[in-house]
Write a protein that holds these residues in place. Sequence first.
Motif, mmCIF file in Angstrom:
data_model
loop_
_atom_site.group_PDB
_atom_site.id
_atom_site.type_symbol
_atom_site.label_atom_id
_atom_site.label_comp_id
_atom_site.label_asym_id
_atom_site.label_seq_id
_atom_site.Cartn_x
_atom_site.Cartn_y
_atom_site.Cartn_z
ATOM 1 N N SER A 35 -24.308 -34.863 -4.758
ATOM 2 C CA SER A 35 -24.435 -34.163 -6.031
ATOM 3 C C SER A 35 -24.032 -32.707 -5.873
ATOM 4 C CB SER A 35 -25.882 -34.243 -6.551
ATOM 5 O OG SER A 35 -26.753 -33.508 -5.709
ATOM 6 N N LYS A 36 -23.750 -32.095 -7.005
ATOM 7 C CA LYS A 36 -23.324 -30.694 -7.039
ATOM 8 C C LYS A 36 -24.414 -29.770 -6.521
ATOM 9 C CE LYS A 36 -21.315 -27.397 -10.346
ATOM 10 N NZ LYS A 36 -20.870 -27.246 -11.757
ATOM 11 N N GLU A 37 -25.656 -30.164 -6.717
ATOM 12 C CA GLU A 37 -26.781 -29.300 -6.362
ATOM 13 C C GLU A 37 -27.045 -29.219 -4.866
ATOM 14 O OE1 GLU A 37 -26.582 -30.327 -10.342
ATOM 15 O OE2 GLU A 37 -26.896 -31.750 -8.697
ATOM 16 N N SER A 38 -26.377 -30.039 -4.063
ATOM 17 C CA SER A 38 -26.695 -30.116 -2.633
ATOM 18 C C SER A 38 -26.162 -28.945 -1.822
ATOM 19 C CB SER A 38 -26.149 -31.424 -2.048
ATOM 20 O OG SER A 38 -26.721 -32.534 -2.696
ATOM 21 N N ALA A 39 -25.170 -28.214 -2.312
ATOM 22 C CA ALA A 39 -24.613 -27.054 -1.615
ATOM 23 C C ALA A 39 -24.164 -27.413 -0.202
ATOM 24 C CB ALA A 39 -25.634 -25.915 -1.589
ATOM 25 N N THR A 40 -23.181 -28.323 -0.095
ATOM 26 C CA THR A 40 -22.718 -28.801 1.209
ATOM 27 C C THR A 40 -21.238 -28.519 1.414
ATOM 28 O OG1 THR A 40 -22.399 -30.992 0.212
ATOM 29 C CG2 THR A 40 -24.455 -30.623 1.406
ATOM 30 N N ASP A 41 -20.736 -27.468 0.817
ATOM 31 C CA ASP A 41 -19.310 -27.146 0.924
ATOM 32 C C ASP A 41 -18.894 -26.957 2.386
ATOM 33 O OD1 ASP A 41 -16.683 -26.282 0.230
ATOM 34 O OD2 ASP A 41 -17.351 -24.204 0.464
ATOM 35 N N GLY A 42 -17.804 -27.625 2.761
ATOM 36 C CA GLY A 42 -17.223 -27.444 4.082
ATOM 37 C C GLY A 42 -17.930 -28.157 5.207
ATOM 38 N N LEU A 43 -18.938 -28.973 4.921
ATOM 39 C CA LEU A 43 -19.694 -29.660 5.968
ATOM 40 C C LEU A 43 -19.173 -31.080 6.194
ATOM 41 C CD1 LEU A 43 -23.349 -28.621 5.002
ATOM 42 C CD2 LEU A 43 -21.746 -27.464 6.551
ATOM 43 N N ILE A 44 -19.617 -31.685 7.288
ATOM 44 C CA ILE A 44 -19.350 -33.106 7.518
ATOM 45 C C ILE A 44 -20.138 -33.909 6.493
ATOM 46 C CG2 ILE A 44 -19.686 -35.013 9.146
ATOM 47 C CD1 ILE A 44 -19.253 -32.996 11.401
ATOM 48 N N PHE A 45 -19.540 -34.987 5.970
ATOM 49 C CA PHE A 45 -20.230 -35.810 4.981
ATOM 50 C C PHE A 45 -21.585 -36.263 5.521
ATOM 51 C CE2 PHE A 45 -15.842 -36.248 3.505
ATOM 52 C CZ PHE A 45 -16.001 -36.042 2.141
ATOM 53 N N ILE A 46 -22.597 -36.240 4.653
ATOM 54 C CA ILE A 46 -23.948 -36.585 5.080
ATOM 55 C C ILE A 46 -24.043 -38.078 5.429
ATOM 56 C CG2 ILE A 46 -24.945 -34.726 3.714
ATOM 57 C CD1 ILE A 46 -25.892 -36.859 1.709
ATOM 58 N N LEU A 47 -25.102 -38.434 6.153
ATOM 59 C CA LEU A 47 -25.246 -39.779 6.710
ATOM 60 C C LEU A 47 -25.154 -40.898 5.678
ATOM 61 C CD1 LEU A 47 -25.760 -41.377 9.336
ATOM 62 C CD2 LEU A 47 -28.210 -41.220 8.845
ATOM 63 N N PRO A 48 -25.869 -40.843 4.540
ATOM 64 C CA PRO A 48 -25.761 -41.979 3.595
ATOM 65 C C PRO A 48 -24.338 -42.218 3.124
ATOM 66 C CG PRO A 48 -27.621 -40.570 3.043
ATOM 67 C CD PRO A 48 -26.835 -39.837 4.079
ATOM 68 N N ILE A 49 -23.552 -41.173 2.955
ATOM 69 C CA ILE A 49 -22.164 -41.338 2.532
ATOM 70 C C ILE A 49 -21.332 -41.887 3.684
ATOM 71 C CG2 ILE A 49 -20.089 -40.083 1.814
ATOM 72 C CD1 ILE A 49 -21.949 -38.263 0.181
ATOM 73 N N ARG A 50 -21.546 -41.375 4.893
ATOM 74 C CA ARG A 50 -20.787 -41.863 6.058
ATOM 75 C C ARG A 50 -21.023 -43.352 6.289
ATOM 76 N NH1 ARG A 50 -23.078 -37.397 8.992
ATOM 77 N NH2 ARG A 50 -23.947 -38.869 10.500
ATOM 78 N N GLN A 51 -22.239 -43.813 6.009
ATOM 79 C CA GLN A 51 -22.575 -45.214 6.259
ATOM 80 C C GLN A 51 -22.424 -46.093 5.015
ATOM 81 O OE1 GLN A 51 -26.430 -45.540 8.134
ATOM 82 N NE2 GLN A 51 -25.668 -44.765 10.089
ATOM 83 N N SER A 52 -21.785 -45.581 3.976
ATOM 84 C CA SER A 52 -21.624 -46.373 2.757
ATOM 85 C C SER A 52 -20.610 -47.500 2.923
ATOM 86 C CB SER A 52 -21.210 -45.470 1.592
ATOM 87 O OG SER A 52 -19.961 -44.848 1.843
ATOM 88 N N LEU A 53 -20.003 -47.628 4.100
ATOM 89 C CA LEU A 53 -19.110 -48.757 4.394
ATOM 90 C C LEU A 53 -19.896 -50.030 4.649
ATOM 91 C CD1 LEU A 53 -16.644 -47.018 6.894
ATOM 92 C CD2 LEU A 53 -16.682 -46.901 4.403
#
Length: 303
Positions: free
Chosen positions: A201-219
């Motif tokens: 979400s936009k509110e997470s403030a994660t610009d420029g970071l490695i994708f967080i774990l739930p997204i990385r494991q969404s495969l």
Amino acid sequence: MDFLKVNWLKSGLVLAIVPFLWGCEDVIDLETQTGPPLLVVDGWIYNQPGPQEIRLSKTGAYFDNAPATPALNARVWVQDNRGAIYEFKDVSSNGRYVWEVADSTMGAIGRQYTLHIEHEGEKYTAQNEIKRVPRVDSLIFTHESWPTKPEKGPKDGFIAEFYARDLEGAGDTYWIKPLRDGKPYKSNPVNISIAYDAAGSKESATDGLIFILPIRQSLTIGELFNDKDSVGVELLSINESAFRFLEQVRTEASNGGLFAVPFANIPGNIKSESGTKALGFFGASAVSRLEGRVDANTARPRR
């Protein structure tokens, strides 16, 4: 003794309520008004070589479970901001309008595209732009064992995970598609995985970071992978309007159960000159893709 008394009171309350619920069961016949069919657009173009497709169909009645009726005899073309025009043809007369030129690529990062449709006297347009996309760095597989055997797949298998870093500059949005044997799988809208910068979400403030774990494991969706399985990921750049559209599609697809609300049409980006309503979305994406094969000998141990 007090514990037994309390539980007896609870049981008595349940027994008193159940017949009441049964007694309130009435059959209600709903009469819905069927309006004129609306045009539905489902089209995405990519910066990858190969055919590009725009699907056109028409809406049906609320309780009509028949397949969507294709919208035939339309003129469909896409024009980019440099003036190039790409004509789409429905050669099979099934509502699938295709552009295909051997060894050619339509989409380019940073370029804007306008979809034009002329159908049954109406003119429709939609606009989008192909945004930048980061490179997928790697695919990682991890041994995993679930407590019980799932409906599909093994009880003891592997989780797939991809690594990529969001590009610097807030506001990049992405669509993550899992691949199996080189093709998208688990494509039920409930499973749509999207990211705003490196999080959900936009509110997470994660610009420029490695994708967080739930997204990385969404495969890994509902089942573990086997040794030697071919697994991959497509990371697609999308704009914020596409992000919101896919977010609403996922929400509507998950709408069910006791607290379900009435289904609603999802606003898209299709506009008509006369103001006639149309549904669907015209998207444009750059694609970063990586595939690999599960190897039990090199997979990470279970966490």
